[in-house]
Enzyme design. Structure first.
Site, PDB file in Angstrom:
ATOM      1  N   GLY A 121       0.884  -1.158  -0.070  1.00  0.00           N
ATOM      2  CA  GLY A 121      -0.162  -0.019  -0.112  1.00  0.00           C
ATOM      3  C   GLY A 121       0.737   1.207  -0.042  1.00  0.00           C
ATOM      4  N   ARG A 179      -1.970   8.858   3.519  1.00  0.00           N
ATOM      5  CA  ARG A 179      -2.016   9.970   4.386  1.00  0.00           C
ATOM      6  C   ARG A 179      -1.293   9.990   5.673  1.00  0.00           C
ATOM      7  NH1 ARG A 179      -7.039   7.688   7.806  1.00  0.00           N
ATOM      8  NH2 ARG A 179      -6.580   5.716   6.737  1.00  0.00           N
ATOM      9  N   GLY A 208       2.103  -5.391   6.970  1.00  0.00           N
ATOM     10  CA  GLY A 208       3.380  -4.583   7.406  1.00  0.00           C
ATOM     11  C   GLY A 208       3.162  -3.160   8.003  1.00  0.00           C
ATOM     12  N   ASP A 209       2.157  -2.693   7.936  1.00  0.00           N
ATOM     13  CA  ASP A 209       1.830  -1.653   8.814  1.00  0.00           C
ATOM     14  C   ASP A 209       1.179  -1.811  10.363  1.00  0.00           C
ATOM     15  OD1 ASP A 209      -0.807  -2.378   8.012  1.00  0.00           O
ATOM     16  OD2 ASP A 209      -1.496  -0.358   7.087  1.00  0.00           O
ATOM     17  N   GLY A 250     -13.610  -3.903   9.079  1.00  0.00           N
ATOM     18  CA  GLY A 250     -14.483  -5.147   8.748  1.00  0.00           C
ATOM     19  C   GLY A 250     -14.991  -5.836   9.780  1.00  0.00           C
ATOM     20  N   ASN A 290     -12.344  -7.118  12.441  1.00  0.00           N
ATOM     21  CA  ASN A 290     -11.392  -7.887  11.775  1.00  0.00           C
ATOM     22  C   ASN A 290      -9.996  -7.181  11.870  1.00  0.00           C
ATOM     23  OD1 ASN A 290      -9.838  -9.568  10.108  1.00  0.00           O
ATOM     24  ND2 ASN A 290     -10.562  -8.539   8.273  1.00  0.00           N
ATOM     25  N   TYR A 324      35.725  14.494  24.451  1.00  0.00           N
ATOM     26  CA  TYR A 324      35.595  13.691  23.062  1.00  0.00           C
ATOM     27  C   TYR A 324      36.379  12.547  23.086  1.00  0.00           C
ATOM     28  CZ  TYR A 324      34.766  12.014  18.636  1.00  0.00           C
ATOM     29  OH  TYR A 324      34.577  11.217  17.082  1.00  0.00           O
ATOM     30  N   TYR A 345      40.013  13.299  13.443  1.00  0.00           N
ATOM     31  CA  TYR A 345      39.528  13.729  12.073  1.00  0.00           C
ATOM     32  C   TYR A 345      40.506  14.619  11.105  1.00  0.00           C
ATOM     33  CZ  TYR A 345      36.083  14.210   8.329  1.00  0.00           C
ATOM     34  OH  TYR A 345      35.773  14.416   6.768  1.00  0.00           O
TER      35      TYR A 345
HETATM   36  C1  UD1 Z   1      -8.553  -4.373   5.950  1.00  0.00           C
HETATM   37  C2  UD1 Z   1      -9.657  -5.388   5.909  1.00  0.00           C
HETATM   38  C3  UD1 Z   1     -10.472  -5.063   7.227  1.00  0.00           C
HETATM   39  C4  UD1 Z   1     -10.067  -5.012   8.528  1.00  0.00           C
HETATM   40  C5  UD1 Z   1      -8.868  -3.907   8.406  1.00  0.00           C
HETATM   41  C6  UD1 Z   1      -7.997  -4.075   9.568  1.00  0.00           C
HETATM   42  C7  UD1 Z   1      -9.791  -6.430   3.746  1.00  0.00           C
HETATM   43  C8  UD1 Z   1     -10.679  -6.448   2.610  1.00  0.00           C
HETATM   44  N1  UD1 Z   1     -10.288  -5.592   4.757  1.00  0.00           N
HETATM   45  O1  UD1 Z   1      -9.117  -3.446   5.421  1.00  0.00           O
HETATM   46  O2  UD1 Z   1     -11.813  -6.199   7.314  1.00  0.00           O
HETATM   47  O3  UD1 Z   1     -10.781  -4.533   9.416  1.00  0.00           O
HETATM   48  O4  UD1 Z   1      -7.843  -4.402   7.459  1.00  0.00           O
HETATM   49  O5  UD1 Z   1      -6.868  -2.906   9.440  1.00  0.00           O
HETATM   50  O6  UD1 Z   1      -8.903  -7.020   3.698  1.00  0.00           O
HETATM   51  N2  UD1 Z   1      -2.408  -4.297   0.808  1.00  0.00           N
HETATM   52  C9  UD1 Z   1      -1.513  -4.673  -0.192  1.00  0.00           C
HETATM   53  N3  UD1 Z   1      -1.969  -4.690  -1.398  1.00  0.00           N
HETATM   54  C10 UD1 Z   1      -3.505  -4.495  -1.671  1.00  0.00           C
HETATM   55  C11 UD1 Z   1      -4.079  -4.065  -0.698  1.00  0.00           C
HETATM   56  C12 UD1 Z   1      -3.604  -3.827   0.424  1.00  0.00           C
HETATM   57  O7  UD1 Z   1      -0.607  -4.903   0.103  1.00  0.00           O
HETATM   58  O8  UD1 Z   1      -3.704  -4.468  -2.865  1.00  0.00           O
HETATM   59  C13 UD1 Z   1      -1.889  -4.035   2.253  1.00  0.00           C
HETATM   60  C14 UD1 Z   1      -1.644  -2.733   2.766  1.00  0.00           C
HETATM   61  O9  UD1 Z   1      -0.598  -2.016   2.408  1.00  0.00           O
HETATM   62  C15 UD1 Z   1      -1.900  -2.851   4.155  1.00  0.00           C
HETATM   63  C16 UD1 Z   1      -2.736  -4.157   4.225  1.00  0.00           C
HETATM   64  O10 UD1 Z   1      -2.571  -4.803   2.930  1.00  0.00           O
HETATM   65  O11 UD1 Z   1      -0.713  -3.134   4.899  1.00  0.00           O
HETATM   66  C17 UD1 Z   1      -4.338  -3.630   4.568  1.00  0.00           C
HETATM   67  O12 UD1 Z   1      -4.997  -2.876   3.479  1.00  0.00           O
HETATM   68  P1  UD1 Z   1      -5.772  -1.754   3.879  1.00  0.00           P
HETATM   69  O13 UD1 Z   1      -6.140  -1.195   2.325  1.00  0.00           O
HETATM   70  O14 UD1 Z   1      -5.331  -1.052   4.852  1.00  0.00           O
HETATM   71  O15 UD1 Z   1      -7.055  -2.580   4.126  1.00  0.00           O
HETATM   72  P2  UD1 Z   1      -8.218  -1.791   4.880  1.00  0.00           P
HETATM   73  O16 UD1 Z   1      -9.112  -0.991   4.112  1.00  0.00           O
HETATM   74  O17 UD1 Z   1      -7.665  -1.203   6.206  1.00  0.00           O
HETATM   75 MG    MG Z   2      -5.850  -0.258   6.837  1.00  0.00          MG
END
Ligand code: UD1
Ligand code: MG
Length: 448
Positions: free
Chosen positions: A11, A15, A104-105, A140, A169, A348, A369
């Protein structure tokens, strides 16, 4: 049975308002991705797959620095969490254990929580990590029937009734690699966001006759980082945990809330850490050592019985033996300080070694240095360095040597010798008084 990790890190993190990929922003001195991978390490994974997209080059460099065996998969277009997992599956070719999907986040998942999910796998084919949200917002929602998980509905697609659910979730899921591959292969993007939702695998699992269940964790663990404010919040949670762990391990923190830890700070039992101490990465403080207030340490090793600070700075490569004293406004970098040696004031010490029981006077500087190269200063044992000595490296002082205060030492001083390198003093009787009288007279004439 073995475990594999899939870390979703493609992602953009819009923000964060940053040029840097989101998962490379740091808490406690390490990227978010590092924290996510570190919590997954509790499961002793056989394989680690990182899905990178935005900033893929920087993300894959960082991922391989954290785990040289990590496999990087590039997801060119972010078509959803389900699509991201599907992209990762080929990298698990030949692997037949369980797969855990981590974000990862999301840096604060605890090892115990992941182990609880693994235990729950004995009862369910798919295990989802859920949490009771104080403010469920756009998470979710988990639709359950008793202990069984029926499906996950994304906020955008949820009915009012479903939006009223508070069990949310986290995104973390676990299933066998075989089931995961089969389920993500069936996903479609027929939903409000037009994305391949990983969350849809629960309903698909049930249709296929598989069971799904929920493991619950504390909401703070699932905290994801989307903004700088979230980053600061995650840092605060990490710091609170690190302080509590240090206290529980027998470390005295005189004012815990003011001490800042790095991800890898190692403090021995009975170490004492005073107020406002900051630990950068790579610090070890052994048992019984004391770090006094307002000191800053990074890449340093402090042995038993040593006392550092107040207001000291230890930089990478500072290696303090037992009972060393490093006092106020002293900076040490890439230097070994021998047992019982003292550098107590305003000095130092860089690119140097100091033998045991030596005493370094106030205001001593290793001039390491020359503008292009760094040079070493070697100081033997029981050396007495007079205050305000400039040690112009490369230079050495033998065992039991001395330097006179105010010396600029450019040549080696052999063992037992005294190095003196300063202008000889001249004393002019009465001159100070005469000078002052002349100046005062000048001032009073100007005033009129
Ligand atoms: C997701 C969940 C949601 C949950 C929430 C928790 C889904 C559809 N929804 O939503 O149910 O409550 O996380 O935080 O899974 N990423 C990719 N590739 C993509 C999309 C996302 O690598 O194509 C990665 C993002 O970088 C991130 C993670 O997956 O690290 C989650 O993606 P994000 O878009 O934040 O999902 P949410 O909408 O928050
Ligand atoms: Mg998210």
């Amino acid at each position: 049975m073995g475990t594999a990790l899939i870390l979703l890190a493609a992602g953009q993190g819009t923000r964060m308002a940053s040029d840097r990929p989101k998962v490379l922003h740091k808490i406690a001195g390490a990227p978010l991705l590092h924290h996510a991978m570190a919590s997954g390490r509790a499961l002793e994974p056989e394989r680690v797959v990182v899905v990178a997209g935005h900033g893929a080059e920087a993300v894959s460099t960082a991922a391989t620095a954290i785990d040289p065996n990590a496999r990087i998969v590039i997801q060119d277009q972010q078509l959803g969490t389900g699509h991201a997992v599907a992209q990762a599956m080929p990298a698990l070719e030949g692997f037949s254990g369980d797969v855990v999907v981590l974000y990862g986040d999301t840096p604060l998942i605890r090892a115990e929580t992941l182990r609880a999910m693994r235990e729950a796998r004995e009862a369910y084919d798919v295990v989802v990590l859920g949490f009771e949200a104080a403010d469920p917002g756009r998470y979710g929602r988990l639709v359950t029937d008793g202990d069984a998980l029926l499906r996950i509905v994304e906020f955008k697609d949820a009915s009012d009734e479903e939006r009223a659910l508070t069990l949310c979730n986290s995104g973390i899921m676990m299933a066998s690699a075989e089931h995961m591959a089969m389920l993500v292969g069936k996903l479609s993007n027929d939903n409000a966001a037009g994305e391949y939702y990983l969350t849809d695998i629960i309903a698909l699992a049930r249709e296929a006759g598989l069971s799904a269940g929920v493991v619950r964790c504390d909401e703070t663990e699932t905290m994801g980082v989307d903004t700088r404010a979230d980053l600061a919040g995650a840092e605060a949670v990490f710091q609170a945990r690190a302080r509590a762990a240090a206290l529980a391990a027998g470390v005295t923190l005189t004012a815990p809330d003011t001490v800042h830890f790095a991800f890898d700070t190692a403090l021995g039992r009975d170490a004492i850490i005073e107020q406002h101490v900051v630990f950068g990465p790579g610090v070890t403080v052994e048992t019984g050592a004391r770090i006094r207030a307002f000191s800053h340490l990074e890449g340093a090793h402090v042995s038993r019985g040593a006392i550092v600070g107040p207001y000291a700075r230890l930089r990478p490569g500072a290696e303090l033996a037992e009972d060393v004293r490093i006092g106020n406004f002293v900076e040490v970098k890439a230097a070994e300080i021998g047992a019982g040696a003292k550098v107590n004031h305003l000095s130092y010490i860089g690119d140097a070694s100091i033998g045991e029981a030596s005493n370094i006077g106030a205001g001593t500087v290793t001039c390491n240095y020359d503008g292009v190269f760094k040079h070493r200063t070697e100081i033997g044992a029981r050396v007495f360095v007079g205050s305000d000595t400039m040690l112009v490296a490369p230079v050495s002082l033998g065992d039991d040597a001395m330097t006179a205060s105010g010396s600029v030492i450019t040549e080696d001083v052999p063992a037992g010798a005294l190095g003196i390198a300063r202008a000889r003093q001249e004393t002019k009787p009465g001159l100070a008084k005469r000078l002052m009288e002349r100046l005062r007279a000048l001032k009073s004439r100007k005033g009129t």
